[in-house]
Write a protein that holds these residues in place. Structure first.
Motif, PDB file in Angstrom:
ATOM      1  N   SER B 274      63.803 -77.155   6.202  1.00 55.17           N
ATOM      2  CA  SER B 274      64.831 -77.749   5.349  1.00 55.17           C
ATOM      3  C   SER B 274      64.687 -79.274   5.302  1.00 55.17           C
ATOM      4  N   PHE B 275      64.127 -79.850   6.352  1.00 58.00           N
ATOM      5  CA  PHE B 275      63.964 -81.304   6.376  1.00 58.00           C
ATOM      6  C   PHE B 275      63.010 -81.780   5.277  1.00 58.00           C
ATOM      7  N   VAL B 276      61.917 -81.040   5.092  1.00 62.09           N
ATOM      8  CA  VAL B 276      60.909 -81.509   4.134  1.00 62.09           C
ATOM      9  C   VAL B 276      61.438 -81.509   2.700  1.00 62.09           C
ATOM     10  N   ASP B 277      62.509 -80.752   2.460  1.00 63.81           N
ATOM     11  CA  ASP B 277      63.095 -80.760   1.110  1.00 63.81           C
ATOM     12  C   ASP B 277      63.837 -82.060   0.814  1.00 63.81           C
ATOM     13  N   ARG B 278      64.260 -82.746   1.838  1.00 66.47           N
ATOM     14  CA  ARG B 278      65.117 -83.909   1.598  1.00 66.47           C
ATOM     15  C   ARG B 278      64.534 -85.220   2.096  1.00 66.47           C
ATOM     16  N   PHE B 279      63.332 -85.186   2.693  1.00 71.08           N
ATOM     17  CA  PHE B 279      62.830 -86.419   3.281  1.00 71.08           C
ATOM     18  C   PHE B 279      61.377 -86.658   2.914  1.00 71.08           C
ATOM     19  N   ASP B 280      61.050 -87.934   2.779  1.00 72.26           N
ATOM     20  CA  ASP B 280      59.696 -88.334   2.409  1.00 72.26           C
ATOM     21  C   ASP B 280      58.875 -88.589   3.676  1.00 72.26           C
ATOM     22  N   ALA B 281      57.671 -88.058   3.704  1.00 77.01           N
ATOM     23  CA  ALA B 281      56.839 -88.138   4.914  1.00 77.01           C
ATOM     24  C   ALA B 281      56.498 -89.578   5.278  1.00 77.01           C
ATOM     25  N   ASN B 282      56.160 -90.395   4.281  1.00 81.24           N
ATOM     26  CA  ASN B 282      55.824 -91.786   4.600  1.00 81.24           C
ATOM     27  C   ASN B 282      57.060 -92.547   5.099  1.00 81.24           C
ATOM     28  N   SER B 283      58.224 -92.255   4.538  1.00 82.45           N
ATOM     29  CA  SER B 283      59.439 -92.873   5.074  1.00 82.45           C
ATOM     30  C   SER B 283      59.589 -92.533   6.544  1.00 82.45           C
ATOM     31  N   TYR B 284      59.249 -91.303   6.899  1.00 89.82           N
ATOM     32  CA  TYR B 284      59.347 -90.904   8.300  1.00 89.82           C
ATOM     33  C   TYR B 284      58.413 -91.751   9.162  1.00 89.82           C
ATOM     34  N   LEU B 285      57.221 -91.993   8.672  1.00 88.83           N
ATOM     35  CA  LEU B 285      56.274 -92.840   9.424  1.00 88.83           C
ATOM     36  C   LEU B 285      56.829 -94.257   9.578  1.00 88.83           C
ATOM     37  N   TYR B 286      57.289 -94.821   8.475  1.00 86.25           N
ATOM     38  CA  TYR B 286      57.727 -96.225   8.511  1.00 86.25           C
ATOM     39  C   TYR B 286      58.986 -96.409   9.360  1.00 86.25           C
ATOM     40  N   ILE B 287      59.909 -95.488   9.259  1.00 85.87           N
ATOM     41  CA  ILE B 287      61.168 -95.681   9.997  1.00 85.87           C
ATOM     42  C   ILE B 287      60.953 -95.433  11.488  1.00 85.87           C
ATOM     43  N   THR B 288      60.124 -94.424  11.829  1.00 85.55           N
ATOM     44  CA  THR B 288      59.846 -94.246  13.262  1.00 85.55           C
ATOM     45  C   THR B 288      59.123 -95.476  13.809  1.00 85.55           C
ATOM     46  N   ARG B 289      58.255 -96.072  12.994  1.00 91.89           N
ATOM     47  CA  ARG B 289      57.553 -97.275  13.438  1.00 91.89           C
ATOM     48  C   ARG B 289      58.534 -98.417  13.687  1.00 91.89           C
ATOM     49  N   ALA B 290      59.497 -98.558  12.778  1.00 90.92           N
ATOM     50  CA  ALA B 290      60.514 -99.605  12.953  1.00 90.92           C
ATOM     51  C   ALA B 290      61.263 -99.401  14.271  1.00 90.92           C
TER      52      ALA B 290
END
Lengths: 389, 389
Positions: B274-290
């Protein structure tokens, strides 16, 4: 079928691969049958005349039979060289130490990478799902084949400790003593969850090919590396990670990108990358599944003490590590409580350590002392003298 | 550029997307510049005449601006509908509540899925690495654009709590009070390790295409789902997993295969899918990096108290949950100790809960009571009456 014994590092090593023909199949908990069965094993030291000094060491999830001798793939010392050797707690000058690769493994014992006699191709997902009890059943076949009636001790940590508990439940008459380190009588929801992440990581890799990657000539290395990275975090305590790595950087300054900036990232990537060189992805699936299915109480009407009802003659030592969050001390206490309830003799020691679950592989003097003390007392009770009795 | 206010669920909602032109760029910690910048936000309630009742809520890693109104993708209630609403601790009849999607996000604020004005294609990995301070800088731009000088409160949990601390360090003069829930002043080695596993899972997916998956018309769904599964385990305590799922099976009996036998497996798979329906993979990379880059003490000469040197006028409330192992209570205590050392007023409550990190989203009456009590006391101090002052 035992390979000729050799002298290595001051003690005799032996072993090889025991082949059980189709007429001696391994009957599995699933109802399936595995035949022919090969069991790869190593031995250290010599069996005494009364065959009373045999110690079986059971390995953990990604371990193997190369207990105290050079690993043929990595070239590194055996995984428990710290504990097994002359003058060490498991001394091959005193004990005949056996370690076999588990069923479902990938270091010589029959597993999903072995040839399926029906198709003459690697089993892949045609390999039957196995259990901890199946692993122990294969070990019992090996021990019998080696002409040993009773083990002086069965010893293991983590999944090895679960095999120790299963031995006590299934073959108590064959055990004099049992040492269960950093284990539990069942897999918790969190344990299952982490394994499921690892399996999904492997199965998400297109090179997994539905399990038929060997036939396809590829390997799901990226997925398996991610699985290993996730699992590896659970083997270390937060304190150990902080002490070893903290927020230390690989280079001066941040990369402002997705390179491994932090040492802990680089370490984990290395753990993932080196693991895929020595382990089979399907074995990882099958062995994690065996762990998840493990629930010793459920095998005995929901009452753990019932598992040990026939083990009153076995002398137990249960060890846990204070910072182990994979199999926390509370789970070892549950085992001890059940042993007590069953009327078994059990020593229990929680070792203070900030090293987490992996403490059992690492330099942990209290572990060595406890093992040495417990085994020495059992050796005396068993009438083993300092040399070969 | 504010969308017309609407009455929803008994209170006014507003918001929209604020567009900062290229002449008002967001200057990033990396040295890069983001322009033009769009910030997507929602508001609840009405700003009073003295503009003294504004509350900024900062969202967590995978949260967004849909704080207390229906999520446009999932159709589910806002992520903090339990806390924000009439009669609830954050009451839109009393406060003007603002929540904006973070920079790097994927719900309308400029992020890696936005069009790069240089190429007119999605940024992908051309998006600059961002920090928690960058997120806060964009929020400060929004608050200024909305004509608000001082926030009555800035409130957030998890990554939101880190933004709260960053607000206190960077804009103390714009804050009356600050509530930091289940957070830390820096990411630990274990936190970084889990994020690195998630990033590697995404980047191992061939559909990630080196970050250019949108251009390629695919999405790294499998990798992102694995990342979410691993992260999700860290949001729950072992006790919560045991209580919710234990070893309960999906069906009668085991499958003897790799289907989701256990309910916890099925639950995790659902979380991933269900997560992949609402979230962008690159956003996940960038925000975890932050998050990994976040280290408030390091920004202030290695002394956390220095970060709060100018925040003596801000009234702080720091909350932690006893079973949160992602950002354990000890890390909140470190924050409180630094606030005390800096001479700031700080309340600290460790809430007894077995729900783990996610407790802050869940039904946790002591959280509601603490929030309500702290905010009521601050409202009195600020001279806000029961209605719109």
């Amino acid at each position: 079928m035992t390979a000729p014994a050799q002298i290595t590092g001051g003690f005799e090593t032996g072993g090889g691969t025991w082949r059980f023909p189709a007429s001696k199949p391994l009957r599995l908990d699933s109802g399936a049958v595995l035949a022919p069965l090969e069991v790869a094993y190593k031995t250290y030291g010599r069996l005494n005349e009364t065959k009373s000094n045999a110690v079986l060491v059971c390995h953990a999830l990604t371990g193997d039979q190369h207990l105290a001798s050079t690993h043929p793939v990595t070239g590194k010392p055996g995984w428990w060289s710290r504990v097994v050797g002359p003058g060490l707690p498991l001394d091959p000058e005193r004990y005949f130490i056996i370690c076999s690769n588990v069923v479902g493994g990938c270091m010589g014992t029959t597993g999903p990478a072995s040839l399926d006699p029906k198709t003459n191709e690697p089993y892949g997902l045609a390999f039957p799902v196995i259990t901890i009890a199946d692993m122990v059943r294969a070990q019992a076949m090996l021990i019998e084949a080696l002409g040993i009636d009773t083990l002086f001790a069965v010893v293991g940590g983590s999944m090895g400790g679960m095999q120790v508990l299963q031995w006590a439940a299934d073959y108590p008459e064959k055990l004099f003593s049992a040492v269960c380190i950093a284990a539990a009588a069942r897999h918790s929801a969190q344990n299952i969850a982490f394994h499921e992440v690892g399996r999904q990581a492997v199965m998400a890799d297109p090179n997994w090919c539905g399990g038929a990657y060997l036939k396809a000539g590829v390997r799901p290395e990226k997925g398996l590396a991610v699985a290993r990275m996730a699992a590896h975090i659970t083997y270390l305590s937060e304190a150990a990670l902080q002490r070893k790595f903290g927020r230390e950087l690989q280079r001066d300054g941040l990369s402002w990108g997705f390179d491994a900036d932090f040492q802990v990232e680089s370490y984990l990537r290395h753990q993932g990358a080196s693991f895929v060189d020595r382990f089979d992805a399907n074995s990882y699936l099958y062995i994690t599944r065996a762990l998840d299915y493990f629930d010793l109480a459920a095998q005995h009407g929901g009452v753990l003490a019932n598992a040990f009802a026939k083990a009153r003659g076995v002398r137990f030592c249960v060890l846990s590590f204070s910072s182990d969050w994979l199999y926390p001390t509370a789970e070892s206490r549950d085992v001890v409580r059940a042993l007590n309830a069953a009327g078994c003799r059990a020593s229990f020691v929680e070792i203070e350590s900030d090293k987490g679950h992996d403490a059992f592989f690492l330099d942990e003097p209290q572990l060595d002392q406890t093992l040495r003390g417990f085994l020495a007392a059992q050796a005396q009770a068993r009438g083993l003298n300092g040399g070969l009795a």
